[in-house]
Design a protein around this motif. Structure first.
Motif, PDB file in Angstrom:
ATOM      1  N   SER A 240       0.841  -1.203   0.000  1.00 47.31           N
ATOM      2  CA  SER A 240       0.000   0.000   0.000  1.00 47.31           C
ATOM      3  C   SER A 240       0.870   1.245   0.000  1.00 47.31           C
ATOM      4  CB  SER A 240      -0.916   0.011   1.231  1.00 47.31           C
ATOM      5  OG  SER A 240      -1.551   1.279   1.363  1.00 47.31           O
ATOM      6  N   GLU A 241       0.767   2.036  -1.057  1.00 50.90           N
ATOM      7  CA  GLU A 241       1.527   3.282  -1.125  1.00 50.90           C
ATOM      8  C   GLU A 241       1.055   4.266  -0.068  1.00 50.90           C
ATOM      9  OE1 GLU A 241       2.785   6.740  -4.365  1.00 50.90           O
ATOM     10  OE2 GLU A 241       1.388   5.128  -4.928  1.00 50.90           O
ATOM     11  N   LYS A 242      -0.235   4.275   0.205  1.00 45.33           N
ATOM     12  CA  LYS A 242      -0.770   5.183   1.224  1.00 45.33           C
ATOM     13  C   LYS A 242      -0.177   4.873   2.590  1.00 45.33           C
ATOM     14  CE  LYS A 242      -5.281   6.545  -0.704  1.00 45.33           C
ATOM     15  NZ  LYS A 242      -5.270   5.818  -1.991  1.00 45.33           N
ATOM     16  N   ARG A 243      -0.074   3.588   2.915  1.00 48.91           N
ATOM     17  CA  ARG A 243       0.491   3.231   4.222  1.00 48.91           C
ATOM     18  C   ARG A 243       1.971   3.604   4.287  1.00 48.91           C
ATOM     19  NH1 ARG A 243      -3.212  -1.373   3.853  1.00 48.91           N
ATOM     20  NH2 ARG A 243      -1.570  -2.732   2.982  1.00 48.91           N
TER      21      ARG A 243
ATOM     22  N   PRO B 228      -8.985   3.687   6.714  1.00 48.22           N
ATOM     23  CA  PRO B 228      -8.730   2.232   6.706  1.00 48.22           C
ATOM     24  C   PRO B 228      -7.241   1.893   6.823  1.00 48.22           C
ATOM     25  CG  PRO B 228     -10.307   2.805   5.003  1.00 48.22           C
ATOM     26  CD  PRO B 228      -9.744   4.095   5.523  1.00 48.22           C
ATOM     27  N   GLN B 229      -6.382   2.750   6.229  1.00 47.97           N
ATOM     28  CA  GLN B 229      -4.934   2.524   6.306  1.00 47.97           C
ATOM     29  C   GLN B 229      -4.427   2.774   7.729  1.00 47.97           C
ATOM     30  OE1 GLN B 229      -4.293   1.121   3.637  1.00 47.97           O
ATOM     31  NE2 GLN B 229      -6.067   1.927   2.525  1.00 47.97           N
ATOM     32  N   ILE B 230      -4.968   3.787   8.367  1.00 44.35           N
ATOM     33  CA  ILE B 230      -4.609   4.066   9.759  1.00 44.35           C
ATOM     34  C   ILE B 230      -5.028   2.900  10.650  1.00 44.35           C
ATOM     35  CG2 ILE B 230      -5.191   5.516  11.747  1.00 44.35           C
ATOM     36  CD1 ILE B 230      -5.288   7.902   9.861  1.00 44.35           C
ATOM     37  N   LYS B 231      -6.217   2.377  10.401  1.00 48.87           N
ATOM     38  CA  LYS B 231      -6.717   1.246  11.184  1.00 48.87           C
ATOM     39  C   LYS B 231      -5.792   0.041  11.041  1.00 48.87           C
ATOM     40  CE  LYS B 231     -10.792  -1.683  11.851  1.00 48.87           C
ATOM     41  NZ  LYS B 231     -12.193  -1.966  11.393  1.00 48.87           N
ATOM     42  N   THR B 232      -5.343  -0.230   9.815  1.00 54.67           N
ATOM     43  CA  THR B 232      -4.451  -1.374   9.567  1.00 54.67           C
ATOM     44  C   THR B 232      -3.115  -1.188  10.274  1.00 54.67           C
ATOM     45  OG1 THR B 232      -5.469  -1.825   7.431  1.00 54.67           O
ATOM     46  CG2 THR B 232      -3.244  -2.678   7.769  1.00 54.67           C
ATOM     47  N   LEU B 233      -2.544   0.027  10.170  1.00 57.18           N
ATOM     48  CA  LEU B 233      -1.249   0.285  10.796  1.00 57.18           C
ATOM     49  C   LEU B 233      -1.343   0.212  12.321  1.00 57.18           C
ATOM     50  CD1 LEU B 233       0.058   3.174   8.509  1.00 57.18           C
ATOM     51  CD2 LEU B 233       0.821   0.791   8.550  1.00 57.18           C
TER      52      LEU B 233
END
Length: 274
Positions: free
Chosen positions: A12-15, A45-50
């Protein structure tokens, strides 16, 4: 867990961008959205994953890296910076013979920094690049190792040495023969001044030339067919100067200082050093 972290970071580039942003310090959601040019819907969603993988933590309205996150980002950066160097001129690097660069230095290829790829047009293909010719006289100290002897090289270095430029020159046996036999006057001039040290490399140097001065570095590499196609790299970054100096020191380990008395007369001296 190790495999999952790899997927989390690289898929994920965003992450990745968020982790790199938080390396600079904590941010709230509005700062994150502005810095990364994203919406809440796309970044949450990326914040949640990290957060789930314990790479970032939320304290109040602010997000920051965890200890694990800091380690991950610290190890991400060298890979990303090395990749940037190679991606900027992918075809060039893919076509180079990099065997002459020891692995521990090639793994730090990112130190070339913001470099320029010099590709001469057909009308100037067999000339020393202007960037090289103009920058040598401006330097106070020049360190060069060379196995491909351009016809203009001896006179350029002879003039530089006579003007007071401090020169350390590492050459192959074949280059020494050419200097003695074909450029005797220029080579004698270089050996008669106190500000030049010449070393003879005791092996097969698989690199045309690398030069590092007090303010620029210049790298020539053979292609995979073993030919020099006059496509060179120049960099003015401090890290590139250090990297090229390390490369020079690597080859200096297999060399010995040349005795200038051996060129008192043309065409002699090689057999004595063999």
């Amino acid at each position: 867990m190790k495999s999952s972290l790899v997927n989390v970071v690289w898929f994920s580039e965003k992450r990745r961008n968020l982790l790199l942003l938080l390396k600079e310090g904590k941010r709230d959601i509005e700062q994150i959205k502005k810095s990364l040019n994203v919406t809440s819907r796309s970044i949450m969603p990326q914040i949640k994953t990290l957060k789930h993988y314990h790479l970032i933590v939320q304290e109040g309205d602010y997000y920051s890296l965890t200890g694990v996150g800091e380690i991950v980002v610290k190890n991400m950066l060298p890979f990303m910076e090395n990749s940037r160097i190679l991606e900027e001129n992918r075809e060039f690097w893919a076509s180079r013979n990099i065997d002459a660069i020891p692995p521990h230095l090639f793994s730090n290829i990112r130190k070339l920094g913001h470099y320029f790829l010099i590709e001469p047009d057909i009308n100037h293909l067999f000339e020393l690049p202007r960037e090289f010719i103009e920058n040598i006289p401006k330097s106070k100290h020049v360190t060069t190792f060379v196995s491909y002897l351009h016809p203009a090289f001896p006179s350029l270095y002879s003039e530089a040495s006579l003007s007071g430029v401090k020169i350390s020159l590492l050459i192959t046996k074949e280059t020494l023969e050419k200097l003695e036999h074909e450029h005797y006057e220029d080579f004698r001039n270089m050996t008669e001044v106190d500000n030049i040290d010449i070393f003879l490399y005791q092996g097969n140097l698989k690199i045309p030339m690398v030069t590092v001065t007090d303010w620029f570095s210049y790298i020539c590499l053979f292609n995979k067919e073993g030919r020099y196609d006059h496509r060179d790299i120049i960099s003015f970054d401090e890290s590139a100067l250090s990297w090229c100096q390390d490369l020079f020191e690597h080859y200096m380990q297999n060399s010995k200082k040349f005795n200038p008395e051996k060129i008192a007369e043309p065409l002699i001296g090689i057999s004595e050093m063999s």
